[in-house]
Design a protein around this motif. Structure first.
Motif, PDB file in Angstrom:
ATOM      1  N   ASP A   1      30.242  48.045  28.381  1.00 58.07           N
ATOM      2  CA  ASP A   1      29.233  47.643  27.460  1.00 58.07           C
ATOM      3  C   ASP A   1      28.498  49.098  26.683  1.00 58.07           C
ATOM      4  OD1 ASP A   1      29.154  44.948  27.493  1.00 58.07           O
ATOM      5  OD2 ASP A   1      27.329  44.706  28.955  1.00 58.07           O
ATOM      6  N   ALA A   2      28.430  49.977  27.763  1.00 59.87           N
ATOM      7  CA  ALA A   2      27.767  51.486  28.294  1.00 59.87           C
ATOM      8  C   ALA A   2      28.389  52.650  27.121  1.00 59.87           C
ATOM      9  CB  ALA A   2      27.601  52.403  29.403  1.00 59.87           C
ATOM     10  N   LEU A   3      30.198  52.116  27.136  1.00 60.33           N
ATOM     11  CA  LEU A   3      30.466  52.676  25.941  1.00 60.33           C
ATOM     12  C   LEU A   3      30.940  52.459  24.831  1.00 60.33           C
ATOM     13  CD1 LEU A   3      33.378  53.860  28.770  1.00 60.33           C
ATOM     14  CD2 LEU A   3      31.521  54.831  28.371  1.00 60.33           C
ATOM     15  N   GLY A   4      30.733  50.854  24.639  1.00 61.79           N
ATOM     16  CA  GLY A   4      30.789  50.167  23.697  1.00 61.79           C
ATOM     17  C   GLY A   4      31.778  49.311  23.264  1.00 61.79           C
ATOM     18  N   LEU A   5      32.478  49.114  24.396  1.00 59.22           N
ATOM     19  CA  LEU A   5      33.677  48.284  24.521  1.00 59.22           C
ATOM     20  C   LEU A   5      33.636  47.071  24.999  1.00 59.22           C
ATOM     21  CD1 LEU A   5      36.376  50.499  26.907  1.00 59.22           C
ATOM     22  CD2 LEU A   5      35.697  50.814  24.511  1.00 59.22           C
ATOM     23  N   ALA A   6      33.896  46.228  23.844  1.00 59.10           N
ATOM     24  CA  ALA A   6      33.282  45.280  23.456  1.00 59.10           C
ATOM     25  C   ALA A   6      34.589  44.111  23.838  1.00 59.10           C
ATOM     26  CB  ALA A   6      33.759  44.423  21.726  1.00 59.10           C
ATOM     27  N   SER A   7      35.664  44.829  24.417  1.00 63.48           N
ATOM     28  CA  SER A   7      37.061  44.337  25.080  1.00 63.48           C
ATOM     29  C   SER A   7      38.278  45.323  25.775  1.00 63.48           C
ATOM     30  CB  SER A   7      37.661  43.536  24.886  1.00 63.48           C
ATOM     31  OG  SER A   7      38.401  43.533  23.622  1.00 63.48           O
ATOM     32  N   ALA A   8      39.114  45.435  26.905  1.00 65.36           N
ATOM     33  CA  ALA A   8      39.886  46.032  27.299  1.00 65.36           C
ATOM     34  C   ALA A   8      40.701  45.598  28.088  1.00 65.36           C
ATOM     35  CB  ALA A   8      38.461  47.236  28.068  1.00 65.36           C
ATOM     36  N   HIS A   9      41.887  46.340  27.252  1.00 63.42           N
ATOM     37  CA  HIS A   9      43.365  46.597  29.178  1.00 63.42           C
ATOM     38  C   HIS A   9      41.977  46.729  30.565  1.00 63.42           C
ATOM     39  CE1 HIS A   9      45.625  45.442  25.483  1.00 63.42           C
ATOM     40  NE2 HIS A   9      45.678  46.572  25.476  1.00 63.42           N
ATOM     41  N   LEU A  10      42.583  46.036  31.522  1.00 64.68           N
ATOM     42  CA  LEU A  10      41.985  46.211  32.619  1.00 64.68           C
ATOM     43  C   LEU A  10      42.725  46.146  33.790  1.00 64.68           C
ATOM     44  CD1 LEU A  10      39.482  46.060  34.257  1.00 64.68           C
ATOM     45  CD2 LEU A  10      39.785  43.348  34.363  1.00 64.68           C
ATOM     46  N   CYS A  11      42.986  47.543  35.102  1.00 70.91           N
ATOM     47  CA  CYS A  11      43.916  47.303  35.465  1.00 70.91           C
ATOM     48  C   CYS A  11      43.251  47.327  36.995  1.00 70.91           C
ATOM     49  CB  CYS A  11      45.006  48.993  35.292  1.00 70.91           C
ATOM     50  SG  CYS A  11      46.146  49.309  37.136  1.00 70.91           S
ATOM     51  N   GLY A  12      43.572  46.832  38.554  1.00 67.82           N
ATOM     52  CA  GLY A  12      42.791  47.517  39.075  1.00 67.82           C
ATOM     53  C   GLY A  12      43.602  47.592  40.573  1.00 67.82           C
ATOM     54  N   ALA A  13      43.073  48.065  41.382  1.00 66.63           N
ATOM     55  CA  ALA A  13      44.279  48.403  42.395  1.00 66.63           C
ATOM     56  C   ALA A  13      43.377  48.193  43.569  1.00 66.63           C
ATOM     57  CB  ALA A  13      44.146  50.017  42.541  1.00 66.63           C
ATOM     58  N   SER A  14      43.852  47.877  44.283  1.00 67.15           N
ATOM     59  CA  SER A  14      43.369  47.000  45.726  1.00 67.15           C
ATOM     60  C   SER A  14      42.461  46.331  45.627  1.00 67.15           C
ATOM     61  CB  SER A  14      43.596  48.185  46.769  1.00 67.15           C
ATOM     62  OG  SER A  14      43.091  47.752  47.775  1.00 67.15           O
ATOM     63  N   MET A  15      40.928  46.871  46.337  1.00 64.17           N
ATOM     64  CA  MET A  15      39.599  46.437  46.316  1.00 64.17           C
ATOM     65  C   MET A  15      39.563  45.865  44.759  1.00 64.17           C
ATOM     66  SD  MET A  15      35.484  46.951  46.970  1.00 64.17           S
ATOM     67  CE  MET A  15      36.064  48.235  46.090  1.00 64.17           C
ATOM     68  N   GLY A  16      40.056  46.703  43.629  1.00 65.54           N
ATOM     69  CA  GLY A  16      40.107  46.991  42.160  1.00 65.54           C
ATOM     70  C   GLY A  16      40.152  45.797  41.509  1.00 65.54           C
ATOM     71  N   GLY A  17      41.502  45.606  42.215  1.00 66.50           N
ATOM     72  CA  GLY A  17      41.968  44.283  41.656  1.00 66.50           C
ATOM     73  C   GLY A  17      41.650  42.890  41.852  1.00 66.50           C
ATOM     74  N   MET A  18      41.115  43.165  43.393  1.00 64.88           N
ATOM     75  CA  MET A  18      40.249  41.808  43.068  1.00 64.88           C
ATOM     76  C   MET A  18      39.053  41.816  42.239  1.00 64.88           C
ATOM     77  SD  MET A  18      39.980  42.435  47.647  1.00 64.88           S
ATOM     78  CE  MET A  18      41.097  43.090  48.181  1.00 64.88           C
ATOM     79  N   ILE A  19      38.029  42.836  42.462  1.00 65.13           N
ATOM     80  CA  ILE A  19      37.260  43.155  40.825  1.00 65.13           C
ATOM     81  C   ILE A  19      37.421  42.090  39.337  1.00 65.13           C
ATOM     82  CG2 ILE A  19      35.369  44.654  39.979  1.00 65.13           C
ATOM     83  CD1 ILE A  19      35.320  46.000  42.483  1.00 65.13           C
ATOM     84  N   ALA A  20      38.873  43.055  39.369  1.00 69.92           N
ATOM     85  CA  ALA A  20      39.219  42.832  37.812  1.00 69.92           C
ATOM     86  C   ALA A  20      39.577  41.535  38.048  1.00 69.92           C
ATOM     87  CB  ALA A  20      40.883  43.336  37.895  1.00 69.92           C
ATOM     88  N   GLN A  21      40.308  40.163  39.218  1.00 70.97           N
ATOM     89  CA  GLN A  21      40.216  39.298  38.775  1.00 70.97           C
ATOM     90  C   GLN A  21      38.869  38.286  38.331  1.00 70.97           C
ATOM     91  OE1 GLN A  21      41.636  37.933  42.987  1.00 70.97           O
ATOM     92  NE2 GLN A  21      43.012  40.221  42.578  1.00 70.97           N
ATOM     93  N   HIS A  22      38.053  38.899  38.734  1.00 77.17           N
ATOM     94  CA  HIS A  22      36.353  38.259  38.869  1.00 77.17           C
ATOM     95  C   HIS A  22      36.468  38.267  37.141  1.00 77.17           C
ATOM     96  CE1 HIS A  22      34.066  37.073  42.527  1.00 77.17           C
ATOM     97  NE2 HIS A  22      35.364  37.610  43.114  1.00 77.17           N
TER      98      HIS A  22
END
Length: 293
Positions: free
Chosen positions: A104-125
């Protein structure tokens, strides 16, 4: 730079052309945005991406939560083993809201998302709860948290919970080296001098073990994300090391079954890290997956 995301201060690195294809990278447990290698970011920028990295809450230069105290991880682990709910100072859902706040702060309505390890868990949410914000999803060395999956090896678990001999810079760096020797890629061992220099730079930037403990508590409290995975609609690729001792590769196959249309790529010789030799392969795989969106 710092932005206000989900009401807190988050340190952000924004690379590539402003009109490039937005790709948000979400790092794992206790790690800083600098754990995404510079050469990896550059390879993605060269492929036309606007690459956004950031320090998760309680890590790096982002806002800390020391006022919430340090959780008793042993007690949390016992409750998990007994199938009892576990409390944490904050949840992975809160960290997912942080990520959306960065967008939101960067003005991105949507984006491609890549999460590693715990970051992948966050990305699933994020992909499950806010599908309109996620164009494609890359999940690296992560898990659904399903209870029936193989657990970390004893050596990997011990490494994750170990502490430095003291609070000196040298002791902390030596500790991080030991951890990486336990969980890193046996097929792609790093140059010791390069690894040491990278850890020295990381420690000089920030060292926040209490924040890592709160993040571990959030992972434990999150439990099994299986019920939400059926809601993911973004084209998904799962990248995982065959030699990962912290998150065994069965977790990748599990995600591949539970996320509709997910592609699974198991990498021989890879453990729980991002070896320099594999960075071009990772960048190619992520780019190919974005074309499915």
């Amino acid at each position: 730079m710092q932005v206000t995301a989900n009401g807190i201060a988050i340190e952000v690195d924004d690379r590539g052309p402003p009109d490039g294809t937005p790709l948000v990278l979400v790092m794992g447990l206790g790690m800083q945005l600098t754990a995404w290698p510079e050469e990896f970011v550059q390879q993605l920028v060269e492929r036309g991406f606007r690459v956004v990295r950031f320090d998760n809450r309680d890590a790096g230069l982002s806002q800390g939560f020391d006022a919430l105290g340090v959780p008793n991880l042993a007690f949390a682990g016992i409750r998990y083993a007994l199938h009892l709910p576990s409390r944490s100072p904050y949840r992975l859902a809160d960290m997912a809201a942080d990520t959306l706040g960065v967008m939101d702060a960067l003005g991105l309505a949507s984006a491609h998302l890549c999460g590693a390890s715990m970051g992948g868990m966050i990305a699933q949410h994020i992909a499950a709860r806010r599908p309109e914000r996620v164009r494609s999803l890359a999940l690296m060395m992560t898990t659904s948290g399903a209870r029936g999956l193989p657990q970390p090896t004893l050596r990997a678990r011990q490494a994750l919970l170990a502490r430095p001999a003291d609070n000196s810079r040298a002791a902390i760096v030596a500790h991080l080296e030991r951890v990486m020797q336990r969980i890193g890629s046996p097929g792609y061992p790093p140059d010791p001098a390069v690894m040491r220099r990278r850890f020295e730079q990381a420690v000089d930037r920030a060292w926040r073990p209490a924040g890592t403990a709160r993040q571990i508590a959030a992972v434990i409290a999150d439990g099994d994300r299986t019920p939400m995975l059926g809601a993911i609609r973004a084209p998904t690729v799962v990248l995982h090391g065959r030699a990962d001792p912290l998150v065994p590769p069965a977790a990748a196959h599990d995600l591949g079954v539970k996320i509709r249309g997910a592609q699974v790529e198991i990498v021989d010789g890879m453990g729980h890290d991002l070896p320099a030799e594999l960075l071009p392969r990772f960048a190619d795989t992520i780019e190919a997956n974005t074309r499915r969106a």
